[in-house]
Enzyme design. Structure first.
Site, short mmCIF file in Angstrom:
data_model
loop_
_atom_site.label_atom_id
_atom_site.label_comp_id
_atom_site.label_asym_id
_atom_site.label_seq_id
_atom_site.Cartn_x
_atom_site.Cartn_y
_atom_site.Cartn_z
CE1 TYR A 57 -4.21 0.51 -0.27
CE2 TYR A 57 -3.74 -1.19 0.46
CZ TYR A 57 -4.63 -0.49 0.13
OH TYR A 57 -6.34 -0.70 -0.42
CD GLU A 59 -4.67 4.80 0.64
OE1 GLU A 59 -4.94 4.95 1.61
OE2 GLU A 59 -5.82 4.24 0.30
CG ASP A 212 -7.81 10.11 -24.41
OD1 ASP A 212 -6.37 8.95 -24.40
OD2 ASP A 212 -8.71 9.46 -24.25
CB THR A 238 -3.84 2.86 -22.40
OG1 THR A 238 -3.78 3.71 -24.07
CG2 THR A 238 -5.66 3.39 -22.15
CE LYS A 241 -6.00 0.81 -25.51
NZ LYS A 241 -7.21 2.10 -25.67
NE ARG A 247 -6.42 -4.61 -19.61
CZ ARG A 247 -6.04 -4.44 -20.99
NH1 ARG A 247 -5.43 -4.86 -21.66
NH2 ARG A 247 -7.40 -3.44 -21.35
C1 LIG Z 1 -8.81 2.74 -24.53
C2 LIG Z 1 -8.78 4.06 -24.76
C3 LIG Z 1 -8.58 4.79 -23.23
C4 LIG Z 1 -9.26 3.80 -21.91
O1 LIG Z 1 -8.34 2.85 -22.06
P1 LIG Z 1 -9.08 1.54 -20.71
O2 LIG Z 1 -7.75 1.77 -19.93
O3 LIG Z 1 -10.11 0.26 -20.96
O4 LIG Z 1 -9.70 1.93 -19.59
C5 LIG Z 1 -8.80 6.20 -23.88
N1 LIG Z 1 -9.08 6.96 -24.31
C6 LIG Z 1 -8.71 6.13 -25.71
C7 LIG Z 1 -9.08 6.89 -26.70
C8 LIG Z 1 -8.61 5.08 -26.31
O5 LIG Z 1 -8.58 4.23 -27.26
#
Ligand SMILES: *Cc1c(COP(=O)(O)O)cnc(C)c1O
Length: 465
Positions: A57, A59, A212, A238, A241, A247
């Site tokens: 933990y 925080e 994003d 994220t 990807k 993740r």
């Molecule tokens: C995949 C994605 C997210 C969020 O991904 P999670 O990890 O599944 O919550 C946010 N914004 C965009 C543009 C994405 O493609």
């Protein structure tokens, strides 16, 4: 005393789960993973994820924790922060970073929570046009995303004729809606974003600009996609990807001078505390330290020259995927791709995404159905989103992608054949796919070819199990 098997291997302590994990591993090995948001993390990333860091933990922020025993965790989180700034070429005087968000959606929600007041206004790309749920999706029946429940969202759209973002309409609507934040980010859009244009619109209405870059962050890191940091106030991503990490989620925010007024007075950014406080204690509890360590491991790989070669191959593979599909007569939305994905519109083939996705799944190719610009119903998407990051991590090259397109083509032709010889309902289609002996045999024959092909390309990760 009861034996809780605390030191026993999963193979003997929980054979049921062990077998399921192995089964999934086989699925990943034997299939072709073309879901544009997926990738294969490296062995060292998976090792960090499976480490003792999951036990702790912590925080709070490094150096200011609510629990003892965090001297090592502090070093780990600081290393991750440092690498995150370095990987994107950011000056720590001008940019700060929070590496604690549990994933991309929680990262975005923390940004809105910290910077946009409750029921404040947000504009993001319309989900059926390639945006993301977390940018605020709602229908007549339901505010689907919490972003639309707790904030007011108003989307911008794609021009169905060009397949490109309609920046002019966004500008007009922003002048009327006066959003507090504009979100520049995509989940299904194969073209580069014009961050400069977004910035001009945001400035015109006094909005913050959030990029994003979840889908494209790996490309951004090596200069294979436009750099959102030049124009944006906040950048979220994220890490699983194109970045090929575990993740998780990251938020970058600007520090220092936001703007200089006409009288020379400087307005400073105040994003750091707002965003950090929104992540914890606002929305989350203890950070997932195993994830943070794994993100740091992935970011070290991002800075290795080999990562640039990888991303260039991702792009080249996507271009080959695109042109090979086009040369077989398929229609690609916007006519091409600048990034790691294509959107294949099946309307000219008189098919829809759900049926094609299902058949491709049966033959071992994972893609997802997706709405295309101009689709009448979000419930009946007419396209397929197809990406190259994961196959490229298995070391596939242009010629391999041509072979993959042959398989996709076989799958779509099979979809057409089934569709033209069964009832109109999806359930008729699924029944024929599952039960018609002739169809089952054809599917099996293609699946065998796909598996033989896929097995030539080793999967990154553990060999042990
Ligand atoms: C995949 C994605 C997210 C969020 O991904 P999670 O990890 O599944 O919550 C946010 N914004 C965009 C543009 C994405 O493609």
């Amino acid at each position: 005393m009861a034996d809780f098997k605390l030191s026993e291997d999963i193979k003997s302590s929980d054979p049921e789960m062990y077998d399921l994990i192995r089964e999934e591993k086989q699925r990943q090995k034997r299939g072709l993973e073309m879901i544009a948001s997926e990738n294969f993390a490296s062995k060292s990333v998976l090792q960090a994820l499976g480490s003792c860091l999951s036990n702790k933990y912590s925080e709070g922020q490094p150096g200011q924790r609510y629990y003892g025993g965090n001297e090592v965790i502090d070093k780990i989180e600081r290393l991750c922060q440092k690498r995150a700034l370095e990987a994107f070429g950011l000056d720590p005087q001008l940019w700060g970073v929070n590496v604690q968000p549990l994933s991309g959606s929680p990262a975005n929600f923390a940004v809105y929570t910290g910077v946009v007041e409750p029921h404040g206004r947000i504009m993001g790309l319309y989900l059926p046009d390639g945006g993301h749920l977390s940018h605020g999706f709602m229908t007549q029946q339901k505010k689907v995303s919490a972003t639309s429940v707790f904030f007011e969202s108003f989307p911008y759209k794609i021009d169905p004729d060009t397949g490109l973002i309609d920046y002019d309409q966004l500008h007009k609507n922003a002048l009327l809606f006066l959003p507090r934040m504009i979100v520049a980010g995509i989940s299904c859009y194969s073209r580069h974003l014009d961050y400069k244009r977004f910035r001009e619109i945001a400035d015109d209405v006094g909005a913050y600009l959030l990029a994003d870059m979840a889908h494209v962050s790996g490309l951004v890191a090596v200069g294979c996609a436009p750099n959102p940091f030049e124009y944006c106030d906040i950048v979220s991503t994220t890490t699983h990807k194109t970045l090929r990490g575990p993740r998780s989620g990251i938020i970058f925010f600007r520090k220092g001078v936001r703007k200089t007024l006409k009288n020379g007075e400087k307005v400073m950014y105040d994003l750091e505390k707002k965003i950090n406080d929104a992540v914890f204690p606002g929305l989350q509890g203890g950070p997932h330290n195993h994830q943070i360590a794994a993100v740091a491991v992935a970011l070290k790989q991002v800075m290795d020259p080999a990562f640039k070669t990888y991303q260039q191959q991702v792009l080249s593979n996507a271009k080959t995927l695109c042109s090979a599909l086009q040369s077989k007569g398929y229609y690609i939305v916007s006519g091409g791709t600048d990034n790691h994905l294509v959107l294949l519109d099946l309307r000219p083939n008189k098919l829809d995404g759900a049926r094609a996705e299902k058949v491709l799944e049966e033959i071992g190719i994972a893609v997802n159905k997706n709405t295309c610009p101009g689709d009448k119903s979000a419930l009946k998407p007419s396209g397929l989103r197809i990406g190259t990051p994961a196959l490229t991590s298995r070391n596939m090259k242009e010629d391999d992608l041509k072979k993959v397109v042959d398989f996709i083509d076989m799958g779509i032709k099979l979809t057409q054949e089934i569709h033209s010889s069964c009832g109109p309902m999806l359930k008729d289609f699924k029944a024929k796919l599952a039960e018609d002996p002739d169809v089952v045999a054809k599917v099996k024959a293609v699946k065998t070819q796909v598996e033989e092909f896929a097995l030539q390309f080793p999967l990154p990760g553990f060999e042990e199990w």
